[in-house]
Design a protein around this motif. Structure first.
Motif, PDB file in Angstrom:
ATOM      1  N   MET A   1       0.852  -1.213   0.000  1.00 55.65           N
ATOM      2  CA  MET A   1       0.000   0.000   0.000  1.00 55.65           C
ATOM      3  C   MET A   1       0.877   1.248   0.000  1.00 55.65           C
ATOM      4  O   MET A   1       1.739   1.392   0.870  1.00 55.65           O
ATOM      5  N   PRO A   2       0.708   2.138  -0.974  1.00 56.06           N
ATOM      6  CA  PRO A   2       1.515   3.363  -0.984  1.00 56.06           C
ATOM      7  C   PRO A   2       1.162   4.277   0.182  1.00 56.06           C
ATOM      8  O   PRO A   2       0.034   4.257   0.691  1.00 56.06           O
ATOM      9  N   LYS A   3       2.146   5.058   0.606  1.00 59.23           N
ATOM     10  CA  LYS A   3       1.885   6.045   1.657  1.00 59.23           C
ATOM     11  C   LYS A   3       0.993   7.151   1.107  1.00 59.23           C
ATOM     12  O   LYS A   3       1.173   7.595  -0.033  1.00 59.23           O
ATOM     13  N   VAL A   4       0.060   7.600   1.939  1.00 55.76           N
ATOM     14  CA  VAL A   4      -0.865   8.666   1.551  1.00 55.76           C
ATOM     15  C   VAL A   4      -0.357   9.981   2.146  1.00 55.76           C
ATOM     16  O   VAL A   4      -0.138  10.088   3.358  1.00 55.76           O
ATOM     17  N   VAL A   5      -0.164  10.977   1.282  1.00 54.76           N
ATOM     18  CA  VAL A   5       0.437  12.252   1.678  1.00 54.76           C
ATOM     19  C   VAL A   5      -0.518  13.402   1.374  1.00 54.76           C
ATOM     20  O   VAL A   5      -1.059  13.488   0.268  1.00 54.76           O
ATOM     21  N   LEU A   6      -0.716  14.272   2.338  1.00 53.53           N
ATOM     22  CA  LEU A   6      -1.493  15.502   2.146  1.00 53.53           C
ATOM     23  C   LEU A   6      -0.561  16.697   2.267  1.00 53.53           C
ATOM     24  O   LEU A   6       0.152  16.832   3.271  1.00 53.53           O
ATOM     25  N   ILE A   7      -0.541  17.546   1.226  1.00 58.39           N
ATOM     26  CA  ILE A   7       0.339  18.729   1.208  1.00 58.39           C
ATOM     27  C   ILE A   7      -0.514  19.983   1.151  1.00 58.39           C
ATOM     28  O   ILE A   7      -1.244  20.191   0.171  1.00 58.39           O
ATOM     29  N   THR A   8      -0.426  20.848   2.152  1.00 60.75           N
ATOM     30  CA  THR A   8      -1.132  22.132   2.061  1.00 60.75           C
ATOM     31  C   THR A   8      -0.316  23.082   1.187  1.00 60.75           C
ATOM     32  O   THR A   8       0.912  23.041   1.194  1.00 60.75           O
ATOM     33  N   GLY A   9      -1.014  23.924   0.441  1.00 63.34           N
ATOM     34  CA  GLY A   9      -0.318  24.827  -0.478  1.00 63.34           C
ATOM     35  C   GLY A   9       0.420  24.053  -1.546  1.00 63.34           C
ATOM     36  O   GLY A   9       1.607  24.278  -1.786  1.00 63.34           O
ATOM     37  N   GLY A  10      -0.282  23.122  -2.206  1.00 66.86           N
ATOM     38  CA  GLY A  10       0.378  22.237  -3.165  1.00 66.86           C
ATOM     39  C   GLY A  10       0.265  22.652  -4.616  1.00 66.86           C
ATOM     40  O   GLY A  10       0.620  21.879  -5.501  1.00 66.86           O
ATOM     41  N   SER A  11      -0.205  23.869  -4.870  1.00 69.18           N
ATOM     42  CA  SER A  11      -0.447  24.265  -6.267  1.00 69.18           C
ATOM     43  C   SER A  11       0.731  24.974  -6.917  1.00 69.18           C
ATOM     44  O   SER A  11       0.746  25.168  -8.133  1.00 69.18           O
ATOM     45  N   SER A  12       1.722  25.382  -6.130  1.00 73.02           N
ATOM     46  CA  SER A  12       2.863  26.108  -6.712  1.00 73.02           C
ATOM     47  C   SER A  12       4.073  25.988  -5.796  1.00 73.02           C
ATOM     48  O   SER A  12       3.980  25.486  -4.669  1.00 73.02           O
ATOM     49  N   GLY A  13       5.213  26.464  -6.283  1.00 73.45           N
ATOM     50  CA  GLY A  13       6.421  26.580  -5.468  1.00 73.45           C
ATOM     51  C   GLY A  13       6.886  25.275  -4.856  1.00 73.45           C
ATOM     52  O   GLY A  13       6.864  24.215  -5.486  1.00 73.45           O
ATOM     53  N   ILE A  14       7.292  25.358  -3.600  1.00 70.30           N
ATOM     54  CA  ILE A  14       7.847  24.203  -2.895  1.00 70.30           C
ATOM     55  C   ILE A  14       6.813  23.083  -2.778  1.00 70.30           C
ATOM     56  O   ILE A  14       7.129  21.908  -2.972  1.00 70.30           O
ATOM     57  N   GLY A  15       5.563  23.425  -2.459  1.00 69.53           N
ATOM     58  CA  GLY A  15       4.528  22.412  -2.301  1.00 69.53           C
ATOM     59  C   GLY A  15       4.307  21.616  -3.574  1.00 69.53           C
ATOM     60  O   GLY A  15       4.174  20.381  -3.547  1.00 69.53           O
ATOM     61  N   LYS A  16       4.263  22.301  -4.701  1.00 71.43           N
ATOM     62  CA  LYS A  16       4.079  21.630  -5.987  1.00 71.43           C
ATOM     63  C   LYS A  16       5.275  20.728  -6.304  1.00 71.43           C
ATOM     64  O   LYS A  16       5.097  19.586  -6.763  1.00 71.43           O
ATOM     65  N   ALA A  17       6.483  21.226  -6.051  1.00 68.69           N
ATOM     66  CA  ALA A  17       7.697  20.429  -6.313  1.00 68.69           C
ATOM     67  C   ALA A  17       7.700  19.153  -5.475  1.00 68.69           C
ATOM     68  O   ALA A  17       8.030  18.070  -5.977  1.00 68.69           O
ATOM     69  N   ILE A  18       7.316  19.276  -4.212  1.00 71.90           N
ATOM     70  CA  ILE A  18       7.258  18.094  -3.336  1.00 71.90           C
ATOM     71  C   ILE A  18       6.213  17.105  -3.843  1.00 71.90           C
ATOM     72  O   ILE A  18       6.460  15.897  -3.926  1.00 71.90           O
ATOM     73  N   GLY A  19       5.027  17.607  -4.200  1.00 73.13           N
ATOM     74  CA  GLY A  19       3.952  16.745  -4.676  1.00 73.13           C
ATOM     75  C   GLY A  19       4.335  15.977  -5.928  1.00 73.13           C
ATOM     76  O   GLY A  19       4.071  14.771  -6.040  1.00 73.13           O
ATOM     77  N   GLU A  20       4.957  16.670  -6.883  1.00 68.90           N
ATOM     78  CA  GLU A  20       5.366  16.018  -8.131  1.00 68.90           C
ATOM     79  C   GLU A  20       6.429  14.956  -7.864  1.00 68.90           C
ATOM     80  O   GLU A  20       6.370  13.847  -8.403  1.00 68.90           O
ATOM     81  N   TYR A  21       7.391  15.298  -7.005  1.00 64.85           N
ATOM     82  CA  TYR A  21       8.491  14.374  -6.700  1.00 64.85           C
ATOM     83  C   TYR A  21       7.965  13.103  -6.047  1.00 64.85           C
ATOM     84  O   TYR A  21       8.367  11.985  -6.411  1.00 64.85           O
TER      85      TYR A  21
END
Length: 268
Positions: A1-21
């Motif tokens: 089962m993959p880990k489930v991750v919630l990122i606040t502010g995930g639409s740009s900048g650092i949050g987006k980079a983390i989400g894509e990675y």
């Protein structure tokens, strides 16, 4: 089962980079945005969440649990910048900065803790700032809001260890993101006694962001921390000079360090 991750502010900048990675490495990622309908280029789902609205926090977390049956990792990334002479910064803007940078992450944590306690596990990562380790001229409110989060998480971490929940603070330095465009700037007033120094410092701060590091650095660090069994409480990510500034703050006499900061911003 993959880990489930919630990122606040995930639409740009650092949050987006983390989400894509993380998405590329088979994590099940949910990002958040205040206006997800306006974002058409996200490679992972974005949920509507405003960290200043407790109802929207509860709704987003319920949606993740409904879709994934768990939340393994929460990354508190949403935040705002604020600059200006403290004397000339409106109280309403000071409160807004603390609402987003301090109260918001704490409310997200409070909302997700019951689920993590039920799971008997969870990891909460908080994106703070190297600026939170020192009072910086014309960025004092931002520094203070991030410092408050750092210290509160130290306490909260000890309170929640008994439930198998880990908390980690990650303090970035300057990264090339759009934070400068979105932050509140006290205007450089024509008749202000701070006009010259604040104007010059603002220019320097913007240059630091424009010439900052690649947000991928933060994404790699977050991935490494998530995969670490016993992560440290504090991590710093930035240029060697930015990280070394924290060491100097600890070892130098206060006034010597103050002179060093003033010189750095061309204020002395």
């Amino acid at each position: 089962m993959p880990k489930v991750v919630l990122i606040t502010g995930g639409s740009s900048g650092i949050g987006k980079a983390i989400g894509e990675y993380l998405s590329e490495r088979d994590y099940q990622v949910f990002g958040t945005s205040r206006n997800p309908q306006k974002i058409t280029t996200s490679s992972f789902p974005l949920l509507k969440l405003d960290v200043n609205d407790i109802n929207s926090i509860d709704t987003a977390i319920s949606e993740v649990i409904s879709k994934a049956q768990k939340i393994d990792v929460v990354i508190n990334n949403a935040g705002v910048g604020i600059t200006g002479p403290i004397e000339e910064t409106p109280e309403s803007e000071i409160k807004k900065a603390f609402d987003t940078n301090f109260h918001g992450p704490i409310n997200v944590i409070k909302a997700v803790l019951p689920q993590m306690r039920k799971q008997g596990a969870g990891h909460i990562l908080n994106i703070t700032s190297i600026a939170g380790y020192m009072g910086l001229p014309y960025r004092g409110i931002y520094s203070a809001s991030k410092a408050a989060l750092e210290i509160t998480i130290e306490a909260m971490r000890m309170e929640t260890l008994q439930f198998g929940i880990k908390m980690t603070n990650i303090a970035p330095g300057d990264f090339a993101t759009n934070i400068a465009a979105g932050r509140y700037h006290s205007p450089v007033l024509e008749n202000s006694p701070y006009k010259k120094d604040y104007g010059n410092t603002l220019k320097t701060m913007n240059e630091h962001v424009d010439n900052g590091g690649d947000p991928q650095q933060m994404a790699r660090m977050v991935h490494r921390i998530i995969e670490t069994e016993n992560p440290r409480i504090h991590y710093k990510v930035g240029s060697p000079l930015q990280k070394f500034s924290i060491v100097l703050k600890r070892i130098l006499p206060d006034k010597v360090y103050e002179r060093m900061v003033l010189r750095h911003y061309g204020l002395k």
